[in-house]
Design a protein around this motif. Structure first.
Motif, PDB file in Angstrom:
ATOM      1  N   SER A   1       0.804  -1.224   0.000  1.00  0.00           N
ATOM      2  CA  SER A   1       0.000   0.000   0.000  1.00  0.00           C
ATOM      3  C   SER A   1       0.839   1.278   0.000  1.00  0.00           C
ATOM      4  O   SER A   1       0.453   2.274   0.605  1.00  0.00           O
ATOM      5  CB  SER A   1      -0.958   0.047   1.206  1.00  0.00           C
ATOM      6  OG  SER A   1      -1.363  -1.218   1.633  1.00  0.00           O
ATOM      7  N   LYS A   2       1.975   1.265  -0.669  1.00  0.00           N
ATOM      8  CA  LYS A   2       2.764   2.494  -0.799  1.00  0.00           C
ATOM      9  C   LYS A   2       2.266   3.285  -2.014  1.00  0.00           C
ATOM     10  O   LYS A   2       1.755   2.710  -2.974  1.00  0.00           O
ATOM     11  CB  LYS A   2       4.243   2.162  -0.968  1.00  0.00           C
ATOM     12  CG  LYS A   2       4.819   1.426   0.242  1.00  0.00           C
ATOM     13  CD  LYS A   2       6.281   1.086   0.029  1.00  0.00           C
ATOM     14  CE  LYS A   2       6.793   0.233   1.179  1.00  0.00           C
ATOM     15  NZ  LYS A   2       8.229  -0.063   1.039  1.00  0.00           N
ATOM     16  N   VAL A   3       2.436   4.609  -1.963  1.00  0.00           N
ATOM     17  CA  VAL A   3       1.945   5.474  -3.035  1.00  0.00           C
ATOM     18  C   VAL A   3       3.103   6.297  -3.580  1.00  0.00           C
ATOM     19  O   VAL A   3       3.924   6.798  -2.802  1.00  0.00           O
ATOM     20  CB  VAL A   3       0.850   6.433  -2.526  1.00  0.00           C
ATOM     21  CG1 VAL A   3       0.240   7.223  -3.666  1.00  0.00           C
ATOM     22  CG2 VAL A   3      -0.228   5.656  -1.781  1.00  0.00           C
ATOM     23  N   GLN A   4       3.158   6.419  -4.912  1.00  0.00           N
ATOM     24  CA  GLN A   4       4.204   7.213  -5.548  1.00  0.00           C
ATOM     25  C   GLN A   4       3.596   8.304  -6.433  1.00  0.00           C
ATOM     26  O   GLN A   4       2.592   8.056  -7.108  1.00  0.00           O
ATOM     27  CB  GLN A   4       5.103   6.346  -6.457  1.00  0.00           C
ATOM     28  CG  GLN A   4       5.833   5.214  -5.761  1.00  0.00           C
ATOM     29  CD  GLN A   4       4.974   3.969  -5.578  1.00  0.00           C
ATOM     30  OE1 GLN A   4       4.075   3.720  -6.355  1.00  0.00           O
ATOM     31  NE2 GLN A   4       5.245   3.203  -4.539  1.00  0.00           N
ATOM     32  N   ALA A   5       4.231   9.474  -6.444  1.00  0.00           N
ATOM     33  CA  ALA A   5       3.967  10.497  -7.463  1.00  0.00           C
ATOM     34  C   ALA A   5       5.246  10.634  -8.277  1.00  0.00           C
ATOM     35  O   ALA A   5       6.332  10.803  -7.719  1.00  0.00           O
ATOM     36  CB  ALA A   5       3.599  11.826  -6.825  1.00  0.00           C
ATOM     37  N   VAL A   6       5.090  10.534  -9.609  1.00  0.00           N
ATOM     38  CA  VAL A   6       6.247  10.450 -10.488  1.00  0.00           C
ATOM     39  C   VAL A   6       6.044  11.434 -11.636  1.00  0.00           C
ATOM     40  O   VAL A   6       4.927  11.586 -12.128  1.00  0.00           O
ATOM     41  CB  VAL A   6       6.358   8.994 -11.036  1.00  0.00           C
ATOM     42  CG1 VAL A   6       7.349   8.908 -12.163  1.00  0.00           C
ATOM     43  CG2 VAL A   6       6.701   8.019  -9.926  1.00  0.00           C
ATOM     44  N   ASP A   7       7.086  12.119 -12.027  1.00  0.00           N
ATOM     45  CA  ASP A   7       7.031  12.964 -13.218  1.00  0.00           C
ATOM     46  C   ASP A   7       6.765  12.061 -14.422  1.00  0.00           C
ATOM     47  O   ASP A   7       7.585  11.193 -14.746  1.00  0.00           O
ATOM     48  CB  ASP A   7       8.371  13.692 -13.370  1.00  0.00           C
ATOM     49  CG  ASP A   7       8.384  14.644 -14.562  1.00  0.00           C
ATOM     50  OD1 ASP A   7       7.683  14.372 -15.563  1.00  0.00           O
ATOM     51  OD2 ASP A   7       9.109  15.645 -14.503  1.00  0.00           O
ATOM     52  N   ALA A   8       5.617  12.244 -15.073  1.00  0.00           N
ATOM     53  CA  ALA A   8       5.192  11.315 -16.131  1.00  0.00           C
ATOM     54  C   ALA A   8       6.060  11.416 -17.383  1.00  0.00           C
ATOM     55  O   ALA A   8       6.011  10.541 -18.247  1.00  0.00           O
ATOM     56  CB  ALA A   8       3.728  11.580 -16.492  1.00  0.00           C
ATOM     57  N   LYS A   9       6.864  12.471 -17.492  1.00  0.00           N
ATOM     58  CA  LYS A   9       7.727  12.631 -18.660  1.00  0.00           C
ATOM     59  C   LYS A   9       9.111  12.008 -18.439  1.00  0.00           C
ATOM     60  O   LYS A   9       9.736  11.502 -19.364  1.00  0.00           O
ATOM     61  CB  LYS A   9       7.883  14.127 -18.967  1.00  0.00           C
ATOM     62  CG  LYS A   9       8.587  14.442 -20.277  1.00  0.00           C
ATOM     63  CD  LYS A   9       8.612  15.956 -20.478  1.00  0.00           C
ATOM     64  CE  LYS A   9       9.497  16.353 -21.653  1.00  0.00           C
ATOM     65  NZ  LYS A   9       8.881  16.035 -22.953  1.00  0.00           N
ATOM     66  N   THR A  10       9.563  12.029 -17.178  1.00  0.00           N
ATOM     67  CA  THR A  10      10.932  11.572 -16.901  1.00  0.00           C
ATOM     68  C   THR A  10      11.022  10.373 -15.973  1.00  0.00           C
ATOM     69  O   THR A  10      12.067   9.732 -15.883  1.00  0.00           O
ATOM     70  CB  THR A  10      11.731  12.712 -16.235  1.00  0.00           C
ATOM     71  OG1 THR A  10      11.163  12.955 -14.937  1.00  0.00           O
ATOM     72  CG2 THR A  10      11.695  13.978 -17.056  1.00  0.00           C
ATOM     73  N   GLY A  11       9.949  10.079 -15.246  1.00  0.00           N
ATOM     74  CA  GLY A  11       9.999   8.994 -14.267  1.00  0.00           C
ATOM     75  C   GLY A  11      10.600   9.396 -12.936  1.00  0.00           C
ATOM     76  O   GLY A  11      10.713   8.574 -12.025  1.00  0.00           O
ATOM     77  N   ARG A  12      10.985  10.661 -12.813  1.00  0.00           N
ATOM     78  CA  ARG A  12      11.586  11.110 -11.553  1.00  0.00           C
ATOM     79  C   ARG A  12      10.559  11.046 -10.425  1.00  0.00           C
ATOM     80  O   ARG A  12       9.433  11.534 -10.559  1.00  0.00           O
ATOM     81  CB  ARG A  12      12.085  12.542 -11.709  1.00  0.00           C
ATOM     82  CG  ARG A  12      12.728  13.074 -10.452  1.00  0.00           C
ATOM     83  CD  ARG A  12      13.319  14.443 -10.686  1.00  0.00           C
ATOM     84  NE  ARG A  12      13.648  15.070  -9.420  1.00  0.00           N
ATOM     85  CZ  ARG A  12      14.022  16.326  -9.297  1.00  0.00           C
ATOM     86  NH1 ARG A  12      14.107  17.101 -10.359  1.00  0.00           N
ATOM     87  NH2 ARG A  12      14.312  16.816  -8.124  1.00  0.00           N
TER      88      ARG A  12
END
Ligand code: CA
Length: 709
Positions: free
Chosen positions: A119-130
């Motif tokens: 149940s971990k959550v990530q926010a990622v730059d959709a262009k770079t994966g950062r």
């Protein structure tokens, strides 16, 4: 959200958002293009009008199934059947868990929000994966053995600047989408019972809809709605009735109770809604897919028979009140773990010359259903895979016609039934492509020999299913490899109007990934064979593939940033079937989990690092123990260990292969893990409540024997 939060996202994602940073939501009416203003002012600012108009912004993937219809079809066609071979890896993001990944990411304005195991959550730059932020709710390891099917999570929802998700331990959590900071969290379940959440919440106009799992453990299922702003509970719908002596919650529960017999409430009843929902804002209905009975065998929970509402059903309830509108029960009196929690798709189809607003589902029981979503009337049902528990579904009554002997719990005779408890279709989402008119189905064939468990009694921990899936059945003992060969899967293109197969790709092994289709005439699927594959949506011809280094379960999504289309998928092997059936899914012993988010785009030229070397496991210790001890160990292993570590102690390749565990060398280290819970942090909880020291030693003797087979 504070200004610092806005700045963080702006600096990483989009320079243009900064100029709108001072706008408040109440300014929307004052700007020329409110949608644009919303997009450019706040992270994940998704609301009802934006979701309703999702087709106007195909660059985003705003809700779990992309739109409220849950079709998992994208109008994007920059990547299409003419240029799909130009797809290459654009970026990858490593995930810090090595358990199975099942999430559908959400993409809003250049930011991808996903979840991973535990149940971990990530926010990622959709262009770079950062990685912009990650949130870990720190679920305690004990929940691993309260979850039938692993610690997976199937995704988050976003709404008005917040990210919502369910944690395995029953919490519903709201985060600030810009910073990943906690806004609120509430317990949605009784922590003393084995309720777990693995499914993605849906949001119906500001109400967060969440269910739970636990029908393998003796719980009573329900679905709740919470205010997205405050976390206040707004309504709750029970999927099975409670003890009549406590009084029914409403007349619907009383109606449901008339379809049960005996003292079902002492067993919990089940019906848990652990995955699929759909929401039709124009009808103001939320559709709930409900789970199997608890225990599985009806004879043990409702001994006088009965349909046992609302098990294995689609139930429509009022989105504002949670009040019952209609139901369709796919498997009356379920006794085979035939959940109807599987993906539900809303579509408008012309059937017999008439426009119909339908809901479509392929639940575990092997049939594909087309149902009027206004009234619940069954329109059609045909089987998509081999089915032997029923001959067909009678369209007059809407009921399946069962075959003699299928109710093993009444005949008291072992019976090989197709589909088995993993279904002809499980949680892996389908996709409906309105341009081809086809539903793409990740279908499977996985029979089970059902045998009623002798002397069943509900236990405090571990499985309470009432079906003996661990002791070998004598009359089927010679099935051997032949039985293994029956475990297969198919990518199936299905015409829902004529209810017939249009094309089929036969696949090895019983478990593959979920689906995406696009206006580029493409269908995407990740596989057990560690690939992401693109097919021609019309013909089924394979057009492209890329290595993923690990098996794929989750469904791909697509989005675009700065005029480039991406195909993204969360990879990482390890669903329940893969783990429990290592004998089928991992015969070469090469399965592995390397959990990541992968994104592909035309011309992408990123490269995955070389996968780690496969380590040669240590030799097992010498055989020991009497035949009686080993036989007892086999049964104890089957009941307590096999769901994670594999039947016959043959690992699915993700959770430890006990046959090569260093803990096997002597009694003490083995007992310290099994009874003292020394590996609890990894999810290996103590079994001291149900196993003695002698039991642990018998299991060790059995596993050592298996290691030498
Ligand atoms: Ca189940």
């Amino acid at each position: 959200m504070d200004a610092r939060g806005i700045g963080l996202v702006v600096s990483l994602v989009s320079g243009s958002a900064l100029m709108f940073a001072g706008c408040q939501p109440q300014d929307e009416a004052a700007v020329a293009d409110p949608v644009q203003a919303q997009q450019e002012t706040r992270a994940a600012w998704v609301d009802a009008s934006r979701v309703a108009n999702a087709d106007a912004e195909p660059e985003n993937w705003l809700v779990h199934g992309r739109t409220n219809s849950e079709q998992r079809f994208s109008p994007l066609d920059l990547v299409n059947d003419g240029n799909v071979d130009e797809l290459g890896l654009a970026w990858y993001t490593d995930l810090d868990t090595n358990r199975g990944q099942e999430a559908t990411p959400i993409v809003v304005d250049g930011v991808l929000y996903s979840t991973s195991a535990w149940s971990k959550v990530q926010a990622v730059d959709a262009k770079t994966g950062r990685l912009l932020w990650q949130y870990d709710p720190e679920v305690a390891g004990i929940w691993n053995i309260r979850a039938c099917c692993g610690v997976q999570n199937r995704g988050a929802a976003v709404w008005e600047g917040r990210v919502y998700f369910g944690a395995l331990d029953g919490r519903l959590i709201a985060l600030d989408a810009a910073t990943g900071e906690l806004v609120w969290q509430i317990n949605t379940t009784d922590q003393a019972q084995s309720y777990t959440i693995t499914g993605a919440p849906r949001i119906a106009d500001g109400k967060v809809i969440i269910g739970n799992g636990g029908a393998e453990y003796g719980v009573r299922g329900y679905v709740s709605a919470y205010d997205a702003g405050t976390g206040e509970q707004l309504w709750r719908f029970y999927t099975v009735p409670g003890n009549p002596a406590d009084g029914f919650e409403d007349e619907t529960q009383e109606m449901a109770a008339a379809t049960w017999t005996g003292e079902w409430w002492t067993e919990g009843g089940g019906g848990t809604a652990w995955d699929s929902f759909a929401y039709d804002p124009s009808l103001n209905l939320v559709y709930i897919g409900t789970g199997n009975g608890s225990p599985w065998a009806r004879a043990l929970r409702s001994p006088g028979g009965g349909d046992n509402l609302f098990l294995a059903s689609i139930v429509a309830v009022d989105a504002d009140t949670g009040k019952y509108a209609w139901h369709y029960q796919t498997t009356p009196g379920d006794t085979w773990d035939y959940t109807a929690v599987q993906h539900m798709i809303l579509a408008d189809l012309e059937i017999d010359g008439r426009p119909r607003q339908v809901i479509m589902q392929a639940p575990k029981n092997g049939f594909f259903y087309v149902i009027d979503r206004i009234t619940g009337e069954l329109i059609s049902a045909e089987n998509i895979m081999p089915v032997n528990w029923a001959t067909h579904v009678d369209l007059e009554t809407g009921r399946p016609i069962e075959t003699p002997g299928a109710r093993y719990d009444e005949t008291l005779a072992a019976k090989k039934i197709s589909p088995g408890p993993a279904g002809a279709h499980n949680w892996q989402p389908m996709s409906f492509n309105p341009e081809t008119g086809l539903v793409y189905i990740p279908a499977k064939q996985e029979p089970l020999i059902y045998v009623l468990q002798d002397n069943y009694e509900k236990r405090p921990i571990g499985f309470n299913i009432g079906v003996n899936i661990w002791d070998p059945v004598e009359e089927f003992a010679d099935l051997g490899p032949e039985f293994g060969a029956e475990f297969q899967s198919s990518l199936l293109a299905w015409d829902p109007v004529s209810q017939r197969e249009v094309w089929r790709i036969s696949q090895e092994g019983p478990e593959q990934g979920g689906l995406l289709s696009t206006s580029g005439n493409l269908v995407f699927q990740g596989t057990a064979t560690e690939e992401l594959i693109a097919y021609d949506a019309t013909s089924g011809e394979q057009l492209w593939s890329a290595p993923t280094q690990t098996g794929v379960l989750a469904p791909p999504i697509t989005y675009s940033v700065d005029g480039e289309q991406y195909i993204a998928v969360v990879v990482g092997w390890g669903a329940v079937t893969a783990n429990v059936l290592g004998v089928v899914t991992n015969p070469a012993g090469t399965n592995r989990n390397i959990s990541r988010i992968l994104a592909f785009k035309p011309g992408g030229n990123a490269e995955l690092p070389p996968p780690p070397e496969r380590v040669t496991p240590p030799d097992p210790p010498g055989d020991f123990g009497s035949e009686a001890q080993i036989t007892a160990g086999a049964s104890l292993y089957g009941r307590n260990c096999s769901i994670c570590h594999g039947v016959y102690a043959i690992s699915g390749g993700v959770l430890p292969d006990l046959r090569h565990s260093p803990m096997l060398a002597a009694p003490e280290p083995f007992k310290s893990v099994v009874l003292d819970g020394t590996l609890l942090a990894n999810g290996m909880a103590s079994f001291s409540e149900v196993l003695s020291e002698d039991d642990a030693e018998a299991i060790r003797a059995y596993v050592v024997r298996q290691a030498h087979q």
